[in-house]
Design an enzyme around this catalytic site. Structure first.
Site, PDB file in Angstrom:
ATOM      1  N   CYS B  88       1.387  -1.258   0.593  1.00 39.31           N
ATOM      2  CA  CYS B  88      -0.187  -0.425   0.338  1.00 39.31           C
ATOM      3  C   CYS B  88       1.121   1.487  -0.243  1.00 39.31           C
ATOM      4  O   CYS B  88       1.504   1.716  -1.279  1.00 39.31           O
ATOM      5  CB  CYS B  88      -0.980   0.109   1.243  1.00 39.31           C
ATOM      6  SG  CYS B  88      -1.927   1.067   1.037  1.00 39.31           S
ATOM      7  N   HIS B 197      -3.239  -5.552   1.170  1.00 39.41           N
ATOM      8  CA  HIS B 197      -2.336  -5.498   2.570  1.00 39.41           C
ATOM      9  C   HIS B 197      -2.624  -7.623   3.046  1.00 39.41           C
ATOM     10  O   HIS B 197      -3.401  -7.707   4.175  1.00 39.41           O
ATOM     11  CB  HIS B 197      -3.735  -4.297   3.695  1.00 39.41           C
ATOM     12  CG  HIS B 197      -2.803  -3.784   3.321  1.00 39.41           C
ATOM     13  ND1 HIS B 197      -1.737  -3.493   4.465  1.00 39.41           N
ATOM     14  CD2 HIS B 197      -3.993  -3.040   2.889  1.00 39.41           C
ATOM     15  CE1 HIS B 197      -2.490  -1.683   3.434  1.00 39.41           C
ATOM     16  NE2 HIS B 197      -3.033  -1.410   2.688  1.00 39.41           N
ATOM     17  N   GLU B 199       0.162  -8.680   4.927  1.00 36.12           N
ATOM     18  CA  GLU B 199      -0.703  -8.457   6.603  1.00 36.12           C
ATOM     19  C   GLU B 199      -1.522  -8.535   7.156  1.00 36.12           C
ATOM     20  O   GLU B 199      -1.541  -9.305   8.985  1.00 36.12           O
ATOM     21  CB  GLU B 199       0.545  -6.984   7.498  1.00 36.12           C
ATOM     22  CG  GLU B 199      -0.747  -6.228   7.426  1.00 36.12           C
ATOM     23  CD  GLU B 199      -0.751  -4.856   5.569  1.00 36.12           C
ATOM     24  OE1 GLU B 199      -0.740  -6.280   4.578  1.00 36.12           O
ATOM     25  OE2 GLU B 199      -0.793  -4.134   6.178  1.00 36.12           O
TER      26      GLU B 199
END
Lengths: 83, 226
Positions: B88, B197, B199
């Protein structure tokens, strides 16, 4: 104190959705003759002392390094007041 | 000895803790790196996390973070082959650093978009995607407003032909990205940037999937093998 203006615009081939949103709002307000808007940035840069060629070159370098991203933007550097 | 993966914190980073947690869940040792330092603390790879570094929208997303002291070391490391993943805002920083082609601009519809997003893994040849299968469909959350990948046609053709398109959106393009591109790599494949994302997709409890873990296990496997 010299003043240099740097105008930064998205390259013509890059879609500008912010400009499109502005022109759509203008149409709603009745500004019928305005058919397109592209939105850019204007930087007013103050330079210490007399504006020598070297100092103007430094502003151009700053514009190409940080103020604009040459991958997607064009920039124009012009002197507003030399002293 | 465990593999050390640095996670950079810029002023305005949001997802550095989640990225560190993902590294840990994948079996690596997360190492915090500070934007104002220049040392990389002997890490083997670096993650640039999501967030709004230096105000996010000031100037252009990632434009100011790109000149943080830590970036000089990361750019040098990346050019020497160190794996770097930008997520991002991290992707925006890598494009501004010219480590990756193209740029990220305002979403075509001008809205912040957050949802679980389907995408196709287009390249498994990078340091961060070898644990996936080519053509695999994965689901990873997106959350951005400046996520529209753009580049000129020549650059797009060039990265397509060299296998540098790593992820492509499917079941709907969330932001108007050219050619549905969600993530790209550099020519060497050690530097990857992606708007989604990974994560946030590492645990069943909180993620839309655990597909994000593959990014982190890929790089750990590569580093252990090296």
């Amino acid at each position: 104190m010299a003043r240099v203006v740097v105008d930064v615009m998205l390259k013509p081939e890059i879609l500008d959705p912010q400009g499109q949103a502005v022109v759509a709002a203008l149409a709603r307000l009745g500004f019928d003759s305005i058919t397109a808007v592209r939105q850019g940035k204007r930087f007013e840069v103050e330079v210490d002392g007399e504006l020598t060629d070297a100092r103007l070159d430094e502003v151009r370098q700053a514009a190409g390094t940080l103020l604009a991203n040459p991958v997607i933007e064009d920039f124009d550097v012009r002197v507003e007041s030399a002293v | 000895m465990s593999t050390r993966i640095g996670v950079v914190t810029f002023p305005g980073s949001l997802d550095d803790r989640d990225a560190a947690r993902a590294v840990k869940l994948a079996g690596g040792e997360p190492v915090s790196l500070w934007h104002g330092d220049s040392g990389l603390k002997d890490v083997d790879a670096v993650v640039l996390p999501g967030g709004f570094s230096y105000g996010g929208y000031y100037l252009r997303a990632g434009a100011i973070a790109r000149f943080a002291p830590i970036m000089e070391s990361i750019i040098a490391g990346a050019r020497a082959g160190m794996p770097v993943l930008g997520i991002c805002n991290g992707f925006q920083v890598l494009c501004e650093s010219h480590l990756l082609p193209g740029a990220l601009t305002r979403n075509a519809h001008l809205h912040f978009r957050n949802r679980a997003q389907s995408m196709i893994v287009e390249s498994t040849e990078t340091a961060w995607t070898s644990d996936f299968a080519a053509g695999q469909k994965i689901v990873i959350p997106i959350k951005n407003i400046d996520g529209r990948f753009v580049a000129d046609d020549r650059t797009l053709d060039d990265i397509e032909s060299h296998g540098q398109v790593v992820f492509r959106y499917t079941n709907g393009n969330p932001n108007g990205s050219m050619r549905d591109i969600a993530g790209v790599s550099n020519a060497a494949g050690n530097v990857v940037g992606m708007m989604p994302h990974p994560e946030h997709a590492v645990e069943e409890l909180t993620g839309a999937s655990v597909d994000g873990l593959g990014l982190f296990t890929s790089v750990l496997r590569k580093l252990v093998a090296a």
